[in-house]
Write a protein that holds these residues in place. Structure first.
Motif, PDB file in Angstrom:
ATOM      1  N   THR A  12       1.089  -1.472  -0.101  1.00  0.00           N
ATOM      2  CA  THR A  12       0.344   0.367   0.085  1.00  0.00           C
ATOM      3  C   THR A  12       0.745   1.544   0.239  1.00  0.00           C
ATOM      4  OG1 THR A  12      -1.825  -1.354   0.869  1.00  0.00           O
ATOM      5  CG2 THR A  12      -1.549   1.217   1.154  1.00  0.00           C
TER       6      THR A  12
ATOM      7  N   SER B  17       1.389   3.926  -3.573  1.00  0.00           N
ATOM      8  CA  SER B  17       0.156   5.281  -2.301  1.00  0.00           C
ATOM      9  C   SER B  17       1.566   6.461  -3.383  1.00  0.00           C
ATOM     10  CB  SER B  17       0.161   6.079  -1.342  1.00  0.00           C
ATOM     11  OG  SER B  17       1.220   5.265  -0.369  1.00  0.00           O
TER      12      SER B  17
ATOM     13  N   ARG C 245       1.591   9.066  -6.019  1.00  0.00           N
ATOM     14  CA  ARG C 245       1.964  10.124  -6.197  1.00  0.00           C
ATOM     15  C   ARG C 245       2.863  11.129  -7.014  1.00  0.00           C
ATOM     16  NH1 ARG C 245       1.914   9.528  -0.915  1.00  0.00           N
ATOM     17  NH2 ARG C 245       3.332   8.817  -0.368  1.00  0.00           N
TER      18      ARG C 245
END
Length: 135
Positions: free
Chosen positions: A24, A28, A32
């Motif tokens: 995770t 992320s 980004r």
């Protein structure tokens, strides 16, 4: 009493919870970074479009004035053999026809211009993550 049939878990292997947490976190970070890349690409294109757009605007203004004078001359030339209203109507029709053709060509060129590759990069990253999780 310790059951000798089940070996103790090795300390070097992370648990499933740790793996999911790391996945995770990596995902992320990846999303980004892809968004920052897309933003940088758009900012770079925006700068070059700004200078180019200003130069085209100046050229367009002068070309528009020149075209106006040429169209007036064409109308006066046709008015020597036709009534004034007919000469003006013919010149206006030709101008509108050219504008329609140029507009359609511009629309086609705009559709063929590629955008940022963000979606494709994210899809490739997701496929790589899925392949990594399966192995």
């Amino acid at each position: 009493m310790v059951d000798s049939r089940t070996p103790p878990p090795e300390a070097s292997e992370p648990s499933i919870g740790q793996l999911v947490g790391k996945l995770t976190e990596n995902f992320s970070t990846l999303v980004r970074d892809e968004l920052q890349l897309a933003q940088a690409q758009l900012a770079e294109k925006g700068k070059s479009f700004g200078v180019t757009g200003a130069l085209f605007a100046v050229a367009g203004v002068f070309a528009l004035f020149g075209l106006g004078w040429l169209l007036t001359a064409a109308m006066f030339g046709l008015a020597t053999v036709l009534p004034d209203w007919a000469a003006a109507l013919i010149v206006a029709g030709v101008v509108l026809l050219i504008a329609a053709i140029a507009g359609l060509a511009g629309r086609a060129a705009l559709k063929s211009t590629p955008g940022p590759q963000t979606k494709e990069n994210v899809m490739k990253d997701i496929e790589a993550i899925k392949a990594g999780v399966k192995s």
